[in-house]
Scaffold this active site. Sequence first.
Site, PDB file in Angstrom:
ATOM      1  N   GLU A  28      47.374  42.344  41.575  1.00  0.00           N
ATOM      2  CA  GLU A  28      45.981  42.810  41.667  1.00  0.00           C
ATOM      3  C   GLU A  28      45.057  41.827  40.954  1.00  0.00           C
ATOM      4  O   GLU A  28      45.474  41.103  40.051  1.00  0.00           O
ATOM      5  CB  GLU A  28      45.829  44.214  41.084  1.00  0.00           C
ATOM      6  CG  GLU A  28      46.105  44.322  39.599  1.00  0.00           C
ATOM      7  CD  GLU A  28      44.940  44.911  38.823  1.00  0.00           C
ATOM      8  OE1 GLU A  28      43.797  44.508  39.084  1.00  0.00           O
ATOM      9  OE2 GLU A  28      45.205  45.748  37.944  1.00  0.00           O
ATOM     10  N   LYS A 161      45.998  53.910  32.088  1.00  0.00           N
ATOM     11  CA  LYS A 161      45.190  53.258  31.057  1.00  0.00           C
ATOM     12  C   LYS A 161      44.884  54.224  29.907  1.00  0.00           C
ATOM     13  O   LYS A 161      44.940  55.442  30.053  1.00  0.00           O
ATOM     14  CB  LYS A 161      43.903  52.703  31.667  1.00  0.00           C
ATOM     15  CG  LYS A 161      44.163  51.532  32.608  1.00  0.00           C
ATOM     16  CD  LYS A 161      42.869  50.888  33.066  1.00  0.00           C
ATOM     17  CE  LYS A 161      43.137  49.609  33.840  1.00  0.00           C
ATOM     18  NZ  LYS A 161      43.719  49.859  35.163  1.00  0.00           N
TER      19      LYS A 161
END
Length: 311
Positions: A28, A161
Amino acid sequence: MRPASDWLLVAPRVAAALAGGLPVVALESAVFSHGLPPEASARLVSRLGAAVEEAGALPALVAVREGRVEVGIDLGEWQFLTAPQVLKLSERDLAFAVARRRSGGTTVAGTLAIAHAAGLRVMATGGIGGVHLGAEGAGDVSADLVALSRYPLVVVCAGAKVFCDHRRTAEALESLGVPVVGYRTGTLPAFLTDESGLSVPHRVDHPAEIAAMARAWTRMGGQAALLVVQPPPAAVALAAPDLDRAVAHAMARARREGVAGPEVTPFLLNALAQATGGRTVETNLALLEANARLAAEIAAAWSVEERAPSS
């Protein structure tokens, strides 16, 4: 680059590897455009490429450049992702970027959609988006979760996250039918720390085991990603109490400054770096490299297993 369709460009070396059944790992690009400061990105590029290649696979950076959706961008060309007007592209944003001829780094959701269309099977990232802290009021749930339920790649990450509600994220993954596997851990990591306090449904200790699971999942017609989680390297992982304090401070600052939408993630990551004297950046670099290496090992094991003569 050559077109794989009227909107997708696949680098010749990636197309050749895919045609030959050789291992390829999608990377990514939002980490370069919105996740790390440029000086850290410059260090990461060479580390990512080396990690994937040393493990026997081909790195394939995914991004959108001037309206061209590209798979396999040369890692030496990453700097275009730091231009001032570059976009952060989730899956929903791809058509806009193509139509307006914009450039952007792709999130987990955006990368999954593109990599699946190109025929890639394994992807590496840092942390996925999830159910954000406070989502019960704001309803802030990452599009990464839905994309993980739709695209059956193997995705290697360090959990969600740090500003996510890890328990609710784990529950959402279960509800969406996303298999979660811990690599050499029975605990769900929390991106920059391995101390989420949650367990994973399954643990494996070798890349070949994950490759075998991926093959079985594919034969069974699995429609979701196989999410492989591994903790950040122990030498750089942060202690949960220290990280929790830094996250609380960063989120309070974001609320005071009215930060919202796609700018939340880069703002919080920058605030965490400031609050920890740069420790979060070093941890992020280390886990991204480790995840890329593991993804390459899985892709290589999968390729070897498929190419072996049947008994």
